[in-house]
Design a protein around this motif. Structure first.
Motif, short mmCIF file in Angstrom:
data_model
loop_
_atom_site.label_atom_id
_atom_site.label_comp_id
_atom_site.label_asym_id
_atom_site.label_seq_id
_atom_site.Cartn_x
_atom_site.Cartn_y
_atom_site.Cartn_z
N TRP A 1 -8.74 -2.19 7.35
CA TRP A 1 -7.69 -2.20 6.33
C TRP A 1 -6.31 -1.99 6.96
CZ3 TRP A 1 -4.38 1.72 4.36
CH2 TRP A 1 -3.69 1.36 3.21
N SER B 1 -11.50 1.73 7.34
CA SER B 1 -10.10 2.15 7.41
C SER B 1 -9.36 1.39 8.51
CB SER B 1 -10.02 3.66 7.67
OG SER B 1 -10.62 4.39 6.64
N PRO C 1 0.82 -1.21 0.00
CA PRO C 1 0.00 0.00 0.00
C PRO C 1 0.85 1.25 0.00
CG PRO C 1 0.02 -1.01 2.17
CD PRO C 1 0.71 -1.97 1.24
N SER C 2 0.35 2.30 -0.63
CA SER C 2 1.10 3.55 -0.70
C SER C 2 1.09 4.27 0.65
CB SER C 2 0.50 4.47 -1.76
OG SER C 2 -0.79 4.92 -1.35
N PHE D 1 -3.80 8.53 5.05
CA PHE D 1 -5.23 8.90 4.98
C PHE D 1 -6.06 8.03 5.92
CE2 PHE D 1 -9.46 8.07 3.16
CZ PHE D 1 -9.99 9.36 3.20
N ALA D 2 -5.78 6.72 5.92
CA ALA D 2 -6.54 5.80 6.78
C ALA D 2 -6.33 6.14 8.25
CB ALA D 2 -6.13 4.36 6.50
N GLY E 1 0.57 7.35 1.10
CA GLY E 1 -0.57 8.27 1.12
C GLY E 1 -1.84 7.60 1.62
N ASN E 2 -2.09 6.36 1.16
CA ASN E 2 -3.28 5.63 1.61
C ASN E 2 -3.22 5.31 3.10
OD1 ASN E 2 -4.44 5.63 -0.92
ND2 ASN E 2 -3.63 3.63 -1.50
#
Length: 357
Positions: free
Chosen positions: A257, A254, A6-7, A13-14, A9-10
């Motif tokens: 994940w 989120s 996963p990036s 954000f999460a 950024g993701n």
């Protein structure tokens, strides 16, 4: 083919969603209570969230029905999302959402007390026992503030009752979480006749259970009979939408994940940030006073949570990596210059071997 990581950024954000959105739900519950009665609020929130999440799971092609999983999800949902959330919503009629958030953070106390299979491990650990005692001290500080406040006796009594109800709610959350935890373990050790439902489907069933329970109570106690949707402002409907979509669906998704891509001990840091976010919102956007005793209580409770989770954090791979780097720097500093390349070579070899294993 390697699975794409996963990036950054993701992940960021999460974390922002879990930290800020979950922390803000205490505030938005308090705002929504200006237009909705407690059980109507819970009913609408979880019916919307449960229906949408179940619909999403259906579109994704997940299996929806499994009698054993639905039975467990209903039981856990009743304790976690109905009893605990009902306690939170009802209590926020009388006490600040900041105090509610702090007391909710103290849930770690009840996990130590009610997790019987881990009693020997927990109560033989000095940091955990010390954290447990400090945590009780922080909760007592918040009760003491209400006892010695200058408000009239009736208001004081109501506030104390609300805090006691909230404590009962956090205990229900703990019991539901432990039942879910150990039930899952026992299932994994027994040969399954049919595959288990996806975690999102189980959560949808939990939300549907909570929505039904809130609705039944709101019908029986007359809240729906007195409710008139025409008298609710668009702003208040916005609060409900935020709680259902952002608080119940986006934040939880989120969280799930993050548990799949980051260490659980790292993800659990939301417990430290949520009450801080709640207290900041109370200070700037409500007429409640954030007292020095509340801030002190927050610090004490969060420090106690840190101590009670100390055994988990000290074994965290991120901390181990930091310790490894510090040790390597110390060796570089102490060793003769000619030996430094060898130290680096050995360290790199050990790191590669660990990754192989």
């Amino acid at each position: 083919m390697e699975e794409k990581s996963p990036s950054t950024g993701n992940i960021v954000f999460a974390y922002l969603v879990v930290y800020i959105v979950w922390g803000s739900t205490f505030f938005f519950i308090e705002k929504a209570l200006h237009s909705f009665s407690p059980f109507v609020l819970g009913s609408i929130r979880f019916i919307i969230a449960g229906t949408l999440l179940m619909g999403y799971c259906g579109l994704k092609g997940y299996r929806i029905f499994n009698r054993a999983d639905i039975k467990q999800a209903a039981f856990v949902g009743f304790l976690l999302l109905f009893v605990d959330m009902a306690a939170i919503i009802w209590a926020e009629q009388y006490i600040s959402s900041g105090i509610v958030a702090i007391l909710s953070a103290a849930t770690a106390i009840w996990f130590i007390i009610f997790d019987k299979p881990k009693w020997k491990e927990n109560f033989s650990s000095l940091p955990i026992v010390f954290g447990l005692l400090i945590g009780f001290g922080g909760v007592i500080m918040l009760f003491a503030e209400q006892i010695f406040t200058q408000s009239d006796q009736a208001e004081k009594s109501q506030n104390l009752i609300a805090m006691a109800v909230l404590i009962c709610g956090t205990i229900a959350w703990t019991i539901g979480s432990l039942v879910s935890k150990y039930n899952q373990r026992s299932k994994s050790s027994v040969k399954k006749k049919q595959p288990s439902l996806n975690v999102m489907v189980k959560t949808a069933w939990q939300m549907v259970t909570a929505g039904c329970a809130f609705t039944i109570v709101a019908l029986l106690n007359g809240e729906y009979a007195l409710f008139d949707a025409r008298n609710v402002s668009m702003e208040s409907w916005g609060y409900i939408a935020y709680l259902a979509l952002m608080g119940s669906i986006l934040a939880f998704s989120s969280y799930i994940w993050l548990l799949q891509v980051r260490p659980a001990t790292e993800v659990s840091t939301y417990a430290y940030v949520n009450p801080i976010v709640a207290l900041i919102l109370v200070h700037f956007f409500t007429n409640h006073d954030v007292t020095s005793l509340q801030v002190a209580g927050l610090v004490v409770v969060l420090f106690s949570v840190l101590l009670m989770n100390w055994n988990l954090y000290k074994d965290n791979r991120t901390l181990r990596a930091l310790k490894h780097r510090k040790k390597l720097k110390r060796l570089k500093h102490m060793a003769p210059k000619s030996s430094i390349p060898r130290i680096v070579e050995v360290a790199d070899f050990n790191e590669k071997e660990r990754k192989k294993n």
